[in-house]
Enzyme design. Structure first.
Site, mmCIF file in Angstrom:
data_model
loop_
_atom_site.group_PDB
_atom_site.id
_atom_site.type_symbol
_atom_site.label_atom_id
_atom_site.label_comp_id
_atom_site.label_asym_id
_atom_site.label_seq_id
_atom_site.Cartn_x
_atom_site.Cartn_y
_atom_site.Cartn_z
ATOM 1 C CG HIS A 49 60.790 -25.476 117.857
ATOM 2 N ND1 HIS A 49 60.091 -25.618 119.021
ATOM 3 C CD2 HIS A 49 62.100 -25.499 118.213
ATOM 4 C CE1 HIS A 49 60.950 -25.721 120.041
ATOM 5 N NE2 HIS A 49 62.174 -25.642 119.578
ATOM 6 C CG ASP B 278 63.362 -24.976 123.470
ATOM 7 O OD1 ASP B 278 63.200 -24.817 122.256
ATOM 8 O OD2 ASP B 278 63.743 -26.056 123.980
ATOM 9 C CD GLU C 243 62.870 -28.994 118.390
ATOM 10 O OE1 GLU C 243 64.090 -29.185 118.384
ATOM 11 O OE2 GLU C 243 62.206 -28.959 119.447
ATOM 12 C CD GLU C 244 60.903 -28.947 122.446
ATOM 13 O OE1 GLU C 244 61.599 -29.951 122.689
ATOM 14 O OE2 GLU C 244 61.299 -27.783 122.620
ATOM 15 C CG ASP D 108 65.680 -24.540 119.042
ATOM 16 O OD1 ASP D 108 65.086 -24.109 120.050
ATOM 17 O OD2 ASP D 108 65.418 -25.643 118.531
ATOM 18 C CG HIS E 77 62.721 -28.726 127.595
ATOM 19 N ND1 HIS E 77 62.691 -29.950 126.954
ATOM 20 C CD2 HIS E 77 62.915 -27.814 126.608
ATOM 21 C CE1 HIS E 77 62.864 -29.793 125.658
ATOM 22 N NE2 HIS E 77 63.003 -28.493 125.420
HETATM 23 ZN ZN LIG Z 1 63.912 -25.837 120.769
#
Ligand SMILES: [Zn+2]
Length: 353
Positions: free
Chosen positions: A71, A178, A207-208, A230, A320
């Site tokens: 992603h 990520d 994606e998130e 990922d 994140h």
């Molecule tokens: Zn991810």
């Protein structure tokens, strides 16, 4: 030819909050366009590229068609408006822990305007002061008034952490690893030699915020099998590592093959095939314990009449957050395991019964 490290640096430093992935998309297209047979951007903004199997066309028709997904988007922020003091109201896009936000440097909008996440003066806060919520914070871009802020930034523009990518001693840290780590891995595979299977590469958006790009990409490609590439949390430092936190992975132990997350089950035949390939070629890998999290596999598996899918991730600490950290050798061994495993994928492996 730019290395995985160079590509990862550019990908990490580019800003691409969910729904606003164009800067990352441009980098990806530039890096793969001379290495694929077909390339297009779909209506949502996914980059869909095909690298056909080696060999004559007649034989190619019987080749397995494998979708490889990574992603493009990252978690970040969206601007909701300006306060009278010139600071910006904002909310998170994707899952971000409010507690890590105060004092962090950010870049706002397409102009990458520098800002700092500030806290309202303490006498204006109410409730439990030990827990700061995103509503208690504002982005300070140095504007002196609401009108000055509004002329610099528009509602709906996005912001990211302002972290510069760094690499040292085999480690790398940056924002958005990520899933820029997965993007760099997929780029590496596409820039390599043709394989005995058709590669259907999807660099997917959103994606998130709910695996949306991957659902559309899987529908378009209608693949025989898929791999979601990922980044996955590595809680491999004390005390978590002694407390047996699950799911968990460790840096330096190779790609993490998933068996189950909160949202999806990897296809057991693909899990076994990836492990068998890793064992045969002495490529490192680790099994991510069942539970928690999720990848684009959750969007790909139910597409069309169903797609056997496995997730394979680069282990990363502090996902994140403003800066996550990976080992470059894990990214390289993820590329190796995915490349060698899909190269050996045949219809009998995917046959039922
Ligand atoms: Zn991810």
């Amino acid at each position: 030819m730019p290395s995985l490290l160079t590509n990862l640096k550019h990908l990490s430093n580019a800003n691409g909050v969910s729904g606003d992935e164009s800067a990352v998309r441009s980098i990806v297209i530039g890096l793969i366009k001379d290495h694929v047979d077909d390339l297009r951007v779909d209506t949502l903004g996914n980059v869909l590229a095909v690298k056909r199997a080696q060999g004559p066309a007649a034989r190619r028709a019987r080749r397995v068609r494998v979708m490889l997904d990574a992603h493009l988007d990252e978690v970040g922020f969206m601007i909701f408006g300006a306060n009278s003091d010139g600071s910006l109201k904002f909310r998170a896009v994707g899952g971000i822990d409010d507690r890590i936000l105060p004092g962090k440097a950010v870049l706002v909008g397409p102009g990458r305007i520098p800002g700092v996440i500030g806290v309202k003066p303490i006498h204006l806060l109410d409730g439990d002061l030990s827990v700061l919520k995103i509503e208690d914070l504002a982005i300070d871009i140095g504007a002196a008034s609401e009108s000055e802020a509004n002329s610099a930034v528009t509602i709906g523009q996005t912001a990211t952490f302002a972290t510069e990518f760094r690499a040292w001693n085999g480690a790398a840290s940056g924002k958005a690893l990520d899933d820029r780590a997965g993007c760099a891995v997929l780029i590496e595979i596409l820039r390599g030699p043709r394989l005995p299977v058709d590669l259907l590469a999807a660099f997917t958006v959103q994606e998130e915020v709910g695996l949306r790009g991957a659902q559309v990409a899987a529908h378009a490609f209608d693949p025989d099998a898929a791999v979601a590439i990922d980044a996955t949390p590595a809680n491999d430092l004390p005390p978590a590592i002694e407390q047996d936190v699950s799911p968990n992975t460790r840096l330096g132990h190779g790609p993490a093959i998933y068996v189950m997350t909160r949202h999806d089950l990897s296809d057991p035949r693909l899990v076994k095939h990836f492990m068998t390939t890793g064992d045969a070629l002495k490529l490192p890998y680790q099994i991510r314990q069942p539970g928690g999290g999720g990848t684009n596999a959750g969007g790909i598996i139910p597409a069309r009449s169903g797609v056997p899918t496995v997730s394979v991730s680069v282990p990363a600490r502090y996902l994140h957050s403003p800066a996550s950290l990976i080992y470059l050798k894990d990214a390289r061994s993820t590329a190796a395991l995915v490349r060698e495993s899909v190269a050996r994928l045949t219809y009998p492996i995917l046959k039922r019964g």
